[in-house]
Design an enzyme around this catalytic site. Structure first.
Site, PDB file in Angstrom:
ATOM      1  N   TYR A 184       0.843  -1.204   0.000  1.00 33.21           N
ATOM      2  CA  TYR A 184       0.000   0.000   0.000  1.00 33.21           C
ATOM      3  C   TYR A 184       0.883   1.261   0.000  1.00 33.21           C
ATOM      4  O   TYR A 184       0.858   2.053  -0.920  1.00 33.21           O
ATOM      5  CB  TYR A 184      -0.901   0.023   1.248  1.00 33.21           C
ATOM      6  CG  TYR A 184      -2.251  -0.651   1.111  1.00 33.21           C
ATOM      7  CD1 TYR A 184      -2.418  -1.782   0.330  1.00 33.21           C
ATOM      8  CD2 TYR A 184      -3.368  -0.172   1.797  1.00 33.21           C
ATOM      9  CE1 TYR A 184      -3.656  -2.403   0.226  1.00 33.21           C
ATOM     10  CE2 TYR A 184      -4.605  -0.778   1.690  1.00 33.21           C
ATOM     11  CZ  TYR A 184      -4.754  -1.891   0.911  1.00 33.21           C
ATOM     12  OH  TYR A 184      -5.980  -2.500   0.810  1.00 33.21           O
TER      13      TYR A 184
ATOM     14  N   SER B 263       6.067  -4.690   5.094  1.00 31.75           N
ATOM     15  CA  SER B 263       6.492  -5.626   6.144  1.00 31.75           C
ATOM     16  C   SER B 263       6.760  -6.998   5.539  1.00 31.75           C
ATOM     17  O   SER B 263       5.910  -7.549   4.835  1.00 31.75           O
ATOM     18  CB  SER B 263       5.409  -5.761   7.220  1.00 31.75           C
ATOM     19  OG  SER B 263       5.199  -4.537   7.856  1.00 31.75           O
TER      20      SER B 263
ATOM     21  N   GLU C 198      -7.613  -5.392   8.263  1.00 29.53           N
ATOM     22  CA  GLU C 198      -6.298  -5.163   8.870  1.00 29.53           C
ATOM     23  C   GLU C 198      -6.445  -4.533  10.256  1.00 29.53           C
ATOM     24  O   GLU C 198      -5.794  -4.948  11.220  1.00 29.53           O
ATOM     25  CB  GLU C 198      -5.456  -4.240   7.980  1.00 29.53           C
ATOM     26  CG  GLU C 198      -4.092  -3.935   8.605  1.00 29.53           C
ATOM     27  CD  GLU C 198      -3.185  -3.082   7.718  1.00 29.53           C
ATOM     28  OE1 GLU C 198      -3.673  -2.498   6.726  1.00 29.53           O
ATOM     29  OE2 GLU C 198      -1.980  -3.010   8.034  1.00 29.53           O
TER      30      GLU C 198
ATOM     31  N   GLU D 207      -4.084   9.395  14.411  1.00 33.08           N
ATOM     32  CA  GLU D 207      -4.767  10.632  13.962  1.00 33.08           C
ATOM     33  C   GLU D 207      -5.728  10.316  12.818  1.00 33.08           C
ATOM     34  O   GLU D 207      -6.855  10.811  12.771  1.00 33.08           O
ATOM     35  CB  GLU D 207      -3.739  11.685  13.513  1.00 33.08           C
ATOM     36  CG  GLU D 207      -2.891  12.286  14.618  1.00 33.08           C
ATOM     37  CD  GLU D 207      -1.761  11.364  15.086  1.00 33.08           C
ATOM     38  OE1 GLU D 207      -1.477  10.353  14.405  1.00 33.08           O
ATOM     39  OE2 GLU D 207      -1.160  11.649  16.139  1.00 33.08           O
TER      40      GLU D 207
HETATM   41  C1  LIG Z   1       5.335  -1.365  12.029  1.00 32.59           C
HETATM   42  C2  LIG Z   1       4.836  -0.870  10.691  1.00 32.59           C
HETATM   43  C3  LIG Z   1       4.490  -1.774   9.692  1.00 32.59           C
HETATM   44  C4  LIG Z   1       4.041  -1.313   8.445  1.00 32.59           C
HETATM   45  N1  LIG Z   1       3.765  -2.236   7.474  1.00 32.59           N
HETATM   46  C5  LIG Z   1       3.319  -1.812   6.261  1.00 32.59           C
HETATM   47  C6  LIG Z   1       3.047  -2.772   5.219  1.00 32.59           C
HETATM   48  O1  LIG Z   1       3.223  -3.990   5.390  1.00 32.59           O
HETATM   49  N2  LIG Z   1       2.618  -2.313   4.032  1.00 32.59           N
HETATM   50  C7  LIG Z   1       2.391  -0.987   3.793  1.00 32.59           C
HETATM   51  O2  LIG Z   1       1.947  -0.653   2.700  1.00 32.59           O
HETATM   52  N3  LIG Z   1       2.680  -0.038   4.751  1.00 32.59           N
HETATM   53  C8  LIG Z   1       3.143  -0.430   5.973  1.00 32.59           C
HETATM   54  N4  LIG Z   1       3.435   0.493   6.953  1.00 32.59           N
HETATM   55  C9  LIG Z   1       3.332   1.928   6.626  1.00 32.59           C
HETATM   56  C10 LIG Z   1       2.147   2.610   7.305  1.00 32.59           C
HETATM   57  O3  LIG Z   1       0.924   2.232   6.726  1.00 32.59           O
HETATM   58  C11 LIG Z   1       2.383   4.135   7.177  1.00 32.59           C
HETATM   59  O4  LIG Z   1       3.560   4.434   7.924  1.00 32.59           O
HETATM   60  C12 LIG Z   1       1.223   4.925   7.753  1.00 32.59           C
HETATM   61  O5  LIG Z   1       0.086   4.818   6.939  1.00 32.59           O
HETATM   62  C13 LIG Z   1       1.583   6.435   7.904  1.00 32.59           C
HETATM   63  O6  LIG Z   1       2.090   6.945   6.721  1.00 32.59           O
HETATM   64  P1  LIG Z   1       3.478   7.758   6.710  1.00 32.59           P
HETATM   65  O7  LIG Z   1       4.493   6.956   7.436  1.00 32.59           O
HETATM   66  O8  LIG Z   1       3.752   8.143   5.306  1.00 32.59           O
HETATM   67  O9  LIG Z   1       3.210   9.060   7.615  1.00 32.59           O
HETATM   68  P2  LIG Z   1       2.509  10.396   7.132  1.00 32.59           P
HETATM   69  O10 LIG Z   1       1.276  10.084   6.365  1.00 32.59           O
HETATM   70  O11 LIG Z   1       3.543  11.248   6.468  1.00 32.59           O
HETATM   71  O12 LIG Z   1       2.092  11.042   8.515  1.00 32.59           O
HETATM   72  C14 LIG Z   1       3.001  11.796   9.329  1.00 32.59           C
HETATM   73  C15 LIG Z   1       2.229  12.340  10.519  1.00 32.59           C
HETATM   74  O13 LIG Z   1       1.194  13.253  10.081  1.00 32.59           O
HETATM   75  C16 LIG Z   1      -0.067  12.863  10.615  1.00 32.59           C
HETATM   76  N5  LIG Z   1      -1.121  13.103   9.618  1.00 32.59           N
HETATM   77  C17 LIG Z   1      -1.058  12.848   8.287  1.00 32.59           C
HETATM   78  N6  LIG Z   1      -2.228  13.190   7.693  1.00 32.59           N
HETATM   79  C18 LIG Z   1      -3.053  13.629   8.681  1.00 32.59           C
HETATM   80  C19 LIG Z   1      -4.396  14.107   8.698  1.00 32.59           C
HETATM   81  N7  LIG Z   1      -5.139  14.191   7.576  1.00 32.59           N
HETATM   82  N8  LIG Z   1      -4.931  14.484   9.889  1.00 32.59           N
HETATM   83  C20 LIG Z   1      -4.192  14.401  11.041  1.00 32.59           C
HETATM   84  N9  LIG Z   1      -2.896  13.973  11.079  1.00 32.59           N
HETATM   85  C21 LIG Z   1      -2.336  13.580   9.921  1.00 32.59           C
HETATM   86  C22 LIG Z   1       0.056  11.367  10.863  1.00 32.59           C
HETATM   87  O14 LIG Z   1      -0.865  10.937  11.858  1.00 32.59           O
HETATM   88  C23 LIG Z   1       1.513  11.266  11.330  1.00 32.59           C
HETATM   89  O15 LIG Z   1       1.595  11.556  12.702  1.00 32.59           O
HETATM   90  C24 LIG Z   1       3.907   0.080   8.193  1.00 32.59           C
HETATM   91  C25 LIG Z   1       4.250   0.992   9.211  1.00 32.59           C
HETATM   92  C26 LIG Z   1       4.718   0.535  10.436  1.00 32.59           C
HETATM   93  C27 LIG Z   1       5.097   1.536  11.491  1.00 32.59           C
END
Ligand SMILES: Cc1cc2nc3c(=O)[nH]c(=O)nc-3n(C[C@H](O)[C@H](O)[C@H](O)COP(=O)(O)OP(=O)(O)OC[C@H]3O[C@@H](n4cnc5c(N)ncnc54)[C@H](O)[C@@H]3O)c2cc1C
Length: 394
Positions: A132, A165, A248, A379
């Site tokens: 994703y 992951s 999920e 969030e």
């Molecule tokens: C342990 C772990 C396993 C994972 N495994 C997978 C996997 O197998 N496959 C996969 O595809 N992804 C995976 N992920 C990724 C995960 O889905 C993303 O990290 C998550 O969706 C957040 O996206 P980002 O890291 O780009 O943060 P961002 O989207 O950049 O967010 C940064 C910060 O801004 C805040 N924020 C962003 N938009 C808003 C909003 N509209 N309102 C309020 N706050 C907001 C967020 O809450 C966060 O605090 C994994 C992540 C972790 C930590």
């Protein structure tokens, strides 16, 4: 009732006769969990336990027998879970196949997709990963840029997935791709199933400060994926993607339903803080433990009710965000409290001066930080709850 009692007795007898001795133990670490897959190498007992349970369809007891599942009724599944819990038997299999893509395919897959993939998930033959997130698409997932261009009866996929992951251990990936770059962003997305051995797929593990590499970057370069591997309509993948997130988020919350941790928190507190009049010496910590356990009990009951609804054939809706949010935040409170109780013994990462249990508590606490990010951040869950559960305006 009598039939159910017969089922209970038979189930218990069968479990006792078939479970290898070493499976009568709770899962102590992620390494104890059997994730299945072509690349896995199992200890003999783990493999035997997986095979005998899969043969009966009891790795996926609620799924239809036509696709290799157990075909059990809701009541029978409860009995099976109760009998396994009483014997303290380990689940034979876990993973994204059982918790995420399998349930999704049963709801939305074509007959051909169900027949191809579901029995292999039940037997633990294929391990799945989730494609994703991308460098520019996390919380704002619909901004994803991985492109799938149609070439006859295949899509040619180019792009990059991030934080995948266990992509290095997986055999297949379910992924989101952009199939119509001209359409509004939610309307041009499709949901595909891709064999990780396809030419053009390369995986690079991301090494964390701990030395572990639970995530990978996945690069896709001219990967040819048959059009028949699209789940749901081409360009109609956003609805499928959200349904999968419901599974999920329920899975993540489910991971925090009470297991052996209640006793563990109290035992740890007694050991490090001492007792007075047969009660924990520190009344403030006593109060905080009681609060955590009461909140846990409420979550467990609510999850049990939700599971019953899911078993009745309804996929989880936006309310799964409540479970995900609450389960992961509660787990962080529990882990932080354990580390606090440990005092300076909670500061170890490795080496002498800390016993195994102390090191595990510290590592579990650090791992819990990721729980409120994976599957959508807290969030984002609050936004979904506000809009789609409570119906509040934007
Ligand atoms: C342990 C772990 C396993 C994972 N495994 C997978 C996997 O197998 N496959 C996969 O595809 N992804 C995976 N992920 C990724 C995960 O889905 C993303 O990290 C998550 O969706 C957040 O996206 P980002 O890291 O780009 O943060 P961002 O989207 O950049 O967010 C940064 C910060 O801004 C805040 N924020 C962003 N938009 C808003 C909003 N509209 N309102 C309020 N706050 C907001 C967020 O809450 C966060 O605090 C994994 C992540 C972790 C930590």
């Amino acid at each position: 009732m009598a039939e159910l009692e017969t089922f209970r007795n038979e189930t218990r007898r069968w479990l006792v006769a078939n479970a290898p001795g070493s499976m009568y133990a709770p899962v102590a670490s992620p390494d104890d969990i059997c994730w299945g897959g072509r690349k896995a190498r199992y200890p003999a007992d783990v493999k035997r336990w997986l095979d005998v349970m899969a043969e009966r369809g009891w790795t996926a007891p609620t799924w239809p027998a036509a696709y290799g599942g157990g075909g059990l009724s809701r009541e029978e599944v409860k009995v099976l879970a109760e009998e396994m819990a009483k014997l303290r038997l380990r689940p034979p299999l876990a993973g994204f196949g059982l918790a995420m893509i399998g349930p999704l395919l049963l709801q939305e897959g074509s007959e051909e997709q169900k027949r191809e993939h579901v029995p292999r998930i039940v037997r633990g033959e294929i391990r799945w990963c989730q494609g994703y997130s991308e460098p520019g698409a996390g919380s704002d997932l619909a901004s994803l840029q991985t492109r799938a261009a149609r070439d006859g009866d295949v899509f040619v996929v180019n792009g990059q997935k991030l934080w995948t992951s266990y992509a290095d251990k997986a055999d297949w990936m379910f992924l989101l791709v952009r199939t119509d770059p001209e359409a509004p962003k939610h309307n041009g997305i499709s949901f595909l199933l891709m064999d990780m051995e396809s030419p053009g797929v390369s995986v690079r593990p991301i090494r964390l400060i701990s030395g572990a590499s639970p995530f990978c970057e996945t690069f896709l370069s001219d990967v040819r994926v048959p059009v028949r591997n699209a789940v749901g309509p081409v360009n109609g993948g956003w609805r499928i993607a959200k349904m999968l997130l419901g599974f999920e988020r329920t899975m993540i919350a489910d991971a925090f339903k009470e297991r052996d941790d209640k006793q563990r928190l109290i035992t740890v507190a007694r050991r490090y803080l001492g007792q007075q009049d047969e009660r924990l010496a520190d009344p403030l910590v006593r109060d905080r433990i009681a609060q955590v356990e009461m909140d846990q009990a409420c979550l467990d009951l609510t999850l049990a009710r939700a599971r019953d609804t899911t078993r009745a054939g309804r996929p989880p809706g936006p309310e799964s965000s409540i479970f995900k949010y609450y389960g992961t935040e509660l787990n962080q409170r529990r882990r932080a409290l354990m580390v606090e109780v440990l005092g300076p013994q909670g500061l170890g990462w490795e080496g002498p001066g800390f016993d195994d249990d102390e090191l595990r508590i510290t590592r579990d606490w650090l791992r819990s930080r990721g729980n409120t990010i994976e599957g959508g951040t807290s969030e984002v869950q609050l936004n979904i709850i506000a809009k789609r559960v409570l119906g509040l305006p934007d």
